[in-house]
Design an enzyme around this catalytic site. Structure first.
Site, PDB file in Angstrom:
ATOM      1  N   SER A 130       3.302   8.989   6.644  1.00 25.91           N
ATOM      2  CA  SER A 130       1.995  10.606   6.780  1.00 25.91           C
ATOM      3  C   SER A 130       2.864  11.603   5.813  1.00 25.91           C
ATOM      4  O   SER A 130       3.013  13.142   6.102  1.00 25.91           O
ATOM      5  CB  SER A 130       1.786  10.969   8.325  1.00 25.91           C
ATOM      6  OG  SER A 130       0.653   9.940   8.944  1.00 25.91           O
TER       7      SER A 130
ATOM      8  N   ASN B 206       1.288   4.773  -2.852  1.00 20.64           N
ATOM      9  CA  ASN B 206       0.645   3.185  -1.972  1.00 20.64           C
ATOM     10  C   ASN B 206      -1.255   3.281  -2.067  1.00 20.64           C
ATOM     11  O   ASN B 206      -0.780   3.707  -0.975  1.00 20.64           O
ATOM     12  CB  ASN B 206       1.360   2.328  -1.094  1.00 20.64           C
ATOM     13  CG  ASN B 206       0.609   1.783  -0.265  1.00 20.64           C
ATOM     14  OD1 ASN B 206      -0.073   0.714  -0.986  1.00 20.64           O
ATOM     15  ND2 ASN B 206       1.023   1.001   1.138  1.00 20.64           N
TER      16      ASN B 206
ATOM     17  N   GLU C 103       8.911   2.825   7.392  1.00 19.44           N
ATOM     18  CA  GLU C 103       7.725   3.065   7.629  1.00 19.44           C
ATOM     19  C   GLU C 103       7.555   2.917   9.394  1.00 19.44           C
ATOM     20  O   GLU C 103       7.302   2.189   9.591  1.00 19.44           O
ATOM     21  CB  GLU C 103       7.223   2.635   6.846  1.00 19.44           C
ATOM     22  CG  GLU C 103       7.182   3.058   5.649  1.00 19.44           C
ATOM     23  CD  GLU C 103       6.117   2.330   4.773  1.00 19.44           C
ATOM     24  OE1 GLU C 103       5.539   3.811   3.604  1.00 19.44           O
ATOM     25  OE2 GLU C 103       5.017   1.177   5.094  1.00 19.44           O
TER      26      GLU C 103
ATOM     27  N   GLU D  11       1.350  -3.000   7.698  1.00 24.02           N
ATOM     28  CA  GLU D  11      -0.513  -3.394   6.686  1.00 24.02           C
ATOM     29  C   GLU D  11      -0.405  -5.264   6.925  1.00 24.02           C
ATOM     30  O   GLU D  11      -1.376  -5.443   7.801  1.00 24.02           O
ATOM     31  CB  GLU D  11      -0.958  -2.644   6.432  1.00 24.02           C
ATOM     32  CG  GLU D  11      -1.376  -1.654   7.126  1.00 24.02           C
ATOM     33  CD  GLU D  11      -1.799  -0.495   6.216  1.00 24.02           C
ATOM     34  OE1 GLU D  11      -1.520  -1.063   5.090  1.00 24.02           O
ATOM     35  OE2 GLU D  11      -1.241   0.974   6.671  1.00 24.02           O
TER      36      GLU D  11
ATOM     37  N   HIS E  16       5.178  -4.499   3.584  1.00 24.10           N
ATOM     38  CA  HIS E  16       4.492  -3.639   4.316  1.00 24.10           C
ATOM     39  C   HIS E  16       3.936  -3.489   6.026  1.00 24.10           C
ATOM     40  O   HIS E  16       2.921  -5.176   6.262  1.00 24.10           O
ATOM     41  CB  HIS E  16       3.041  -3.240   3.733  1.00 24.10           C
ATOM     42  CG  HIS E  16       2.266  -1.500   4.130  1.00 24.10           C
ATOM     43  ND1 HIS E  16       1.924  -1.720   5.324  1.00 24.10           N
ATOM     44  CD2 HIS E  16       2.873  -0.590   3.374  1.00 24.10           C
ATOM     45  CE1 HIS E  16       1.483  -0.427   5.177  1.00 24.10           C
ATOM     46  NE2 HIS E  16       2.211   0.926   4.086  1.00 24.10           N
TER      47      HIS E  16
ATOM     48  N   LYS F  41      -3.437   1.440  -1.051  1.00 25.49           N
ATOM     49  CA  LYS F  41      -4.091   0.231  -0.427  1.00 25.49           C
ATOM     50  C   LYS F  41      -4.875  -0.506  -0.958  1.00 25.49           C
ATOM     51  O   LYS F  41      -4.831  -0.104  -2.185  1.00 25.49           O
ATOM     52  CB  LYS F  41      -3.988   1.100   1.155  1.00 25.49           C
ATOM     53  CG  LYS F  41      -2.582   1.368   1.395  1.00 25.49           C
ATOM     54  CD  LYS F  41      -2.739   1.730   2.525  1.00 25.49           C
ATOM     55  CE  LYS F  41      -1.551   2.378   2.600  1.00 25.49           C
ATOM     56  NZ  LYS F  41      -1.095   2.917   4.332  1.00 25.49           N
TER      57      LYS F  41
ATOM     58  N   GLY G 149      -0.943   6.986   8.272  1.00 24.00           N
ATOM     59  CA  GLY G 149      -2.159   7.366   8.317  1.00 24.00           C
ATOM     60  C   GLY G 149      -2.461   7.926   9.795  1.00 24.00           C
ATOM     61  O   GLY G 149      -3.431   8.014  10.504  1.00 24.00           O
TER      62      GLY G 149
HETATM   63  P1  PGA Z   1       0.570   7.340   5.269  1.00 21.98           P
HETATM   64  O1  PGA Z   1       0.474   5.541   4.473  1.00 21.98           O
HETATM   65  O2  PGA Z   1       1.221   7.843   3.662  1.00 21.98           O
HETATM   66  O3  PGA Z   1      -0.916   7.130   4.576  1.00 21.98           O
HETATM   67  O4  PGA Z   1       1.133   7.601   6.217  1.00 21.98           O
HETATM   68  C1  PGA Z   1       1.784   5.052   4.188  1.00 21.98           C
HETATM   69  C2  PGA Z   1       2.221   3.517   3.648  1.00 21.98           C
HETATM   70  O5  PGA Z   1       1.627   2.608   4.516  1.00 21.98           O
HETATM   71  O6  PGA Z   1       3.226   3.012   2.544  1.00 21.98           O
END
Ligand code: PGA
Length: 251
Positions: free
Chosen positions: A211, A9, A165, A95, A93, A11, A171
Site C-alpha cells: 500500500s 508491479n 512486504e 501472492e 512475491h 500484477k 493491497g
Molecule cells: P500494493 O501491492 O502496493 O497494491 O499493496 C504491493 C505488492 O504486492 O508488491
C-alpha cells in the site's frame, strides 16, 4: 550511497494500449535521483521494452522458472526474459508463495538462476498478520532470507534487491508505519551482515512494499535503511506513479 529504487508491479493487470499510454505519460516525469522500473505481465514485456526506449527505466517480469528449458508447460525461463531485453525479475512475491505454492527452496533456485543469467532479482519476503501478532515477523523474514540466499555468494548478494512486504499491508490500504518498515529493514541489513559481511550489508538495497502511495512514500524514504519501494496499486496510473517517484526522489 545506495540509490533509491522504485519499482511498479502491475500484477495481472494492463493491456498493450494501456501500457503505451502509460509510458507516454511517464516520459519527462521521471527523477534522475531515482532508479525506476515496472514489472508487467509476460505479454506486455516486449511492448514495455520498445516503448521505454530512451528512458532510463527498468523493464521487469514478475516471475520466471528456475530451469533453463524443458517440459514445464506454461512457464518462462530466465533466458527467455533476457532475450526480450528484460532487466529485472520479482521472485517469491507473497501472492506466488500463497496461490502457487512457491516455497523458499524454489525461490532460492530462481534467485541462483536469475543471477546466473544477469537479471536483477527483487526477492520478496514478509510476514502474515497472524505471524506479526504472534511476535514472529522478524523470525519469519529471517528464515525466508536465509533460505533464499543459500549458496549465493557475497558479490552477487550485494546486487540483489530485497523487498520487505508484510502480507497484511499488500493491497489492503494498510501501510506498515515508516518505523515498522525501518525496523524490519534494519533487521534484514543486520542479517545480511551476519550471513556475509558489512560491505555487502551496506550495499544491498531494501525496498518496502504494501500500500505504498504518493502520500506515504516521502516518510518511508526518510528512513535510513529503506532504499525504495515495490508498488502495486499506485503504479497502475502514470500520473500517480510519476508523482510517487518524484516524492521518493526528495530523499
Ligand atoms: P500494493 O501491492 O502496493 O497494491 O499493496 C504491493 C505488492 O504486492 O508488491
Amino acid at each position: 550511497m545506495r540509490k533509491t529504487i522504485i519499482v511498479g508491479n502491475w500484477k495481472m493487470n494492463g493491456s498493450v494500449s494501456e501500457l503505451k499510454t502509460f509510458i507516454e505519460e511517464l516520459r519527462g516525469r521521471l527523477s534522475d535521483c531515482v532508479e525506476a522500473g515496472l514489472c508487467v505481465p509476460y505479454t506486455l514485456l516486449a511492448t514495455l521494452k520498445k516503448e521505454s526506449e530512451g528512458l532510463d527505466f527498468l523493464v521487469g517480469a514478475q516471475n520466471m522458472h528456475f530451469a533453463d528449458a524443458g517440459a514445464y508447460t506454461g512457464e518462462i525461463s530466465a533466458e527467455m526474459l533476457s532475450e526480450l531485453g528484460v532487466g529485472a525479475v520479482i521472485l517469491g512475491h507473497s501472492e506466488r508463495r500463497s496461490y502457487f505454492a512457491e516455497s523458499d527452496e524454489i525461490v532460492n533456485k530462481k534467485l541462483l538462476k536469475a543471477i546466473e543469467k544477469g537479471l536483477l532479482p527483487i526477492v520478496c519476503v514478509g510476514e502474515s498478520l497472524e505471524e506479526r501478532e504472534e511476535g514472529r515477523a522478524e523470525e519469519v523474514c529471517k528464515n525466508q532470507i536465509t533460505k533464499a540466499f543459500y549458496r549465493v555468494n557475497a558479490k552477487d548478494a550485494a546486487d540483489v534487491i530485497i523487498a520487505y512486504e508484510p502480507i497484511w499491508a499488500i493491497g489492503t490500504g494498510k501501510t506498515a508505519s515508516s518505523q515498522d518498515a525501518e525496523d524490519m529493514a534494519y533487521s534484514i541489513r543486520k542479517q545480511i551482515e551476519e550471513l556475509y559481511d558489512e560491505e555487502t550489508s551496506q550495499k544491498i538495497r531494501i525496498q518496502y512494499g504494501g500500500s505504498v502511495k504518493a502520500s506515504n512514500i516521502a516518510d518511508l524514504m526518510k528512513m535510513e535503511n529503506v532504499d525504495g519501494a515495490l508498488v502495486g496499486g499506485a503504479s497502475l496510473k502514470a500520473k500517480d506513479f510519476a508523482e510517487l517517484i518524484n516524492f521518493a526522489g526528495g530523499k
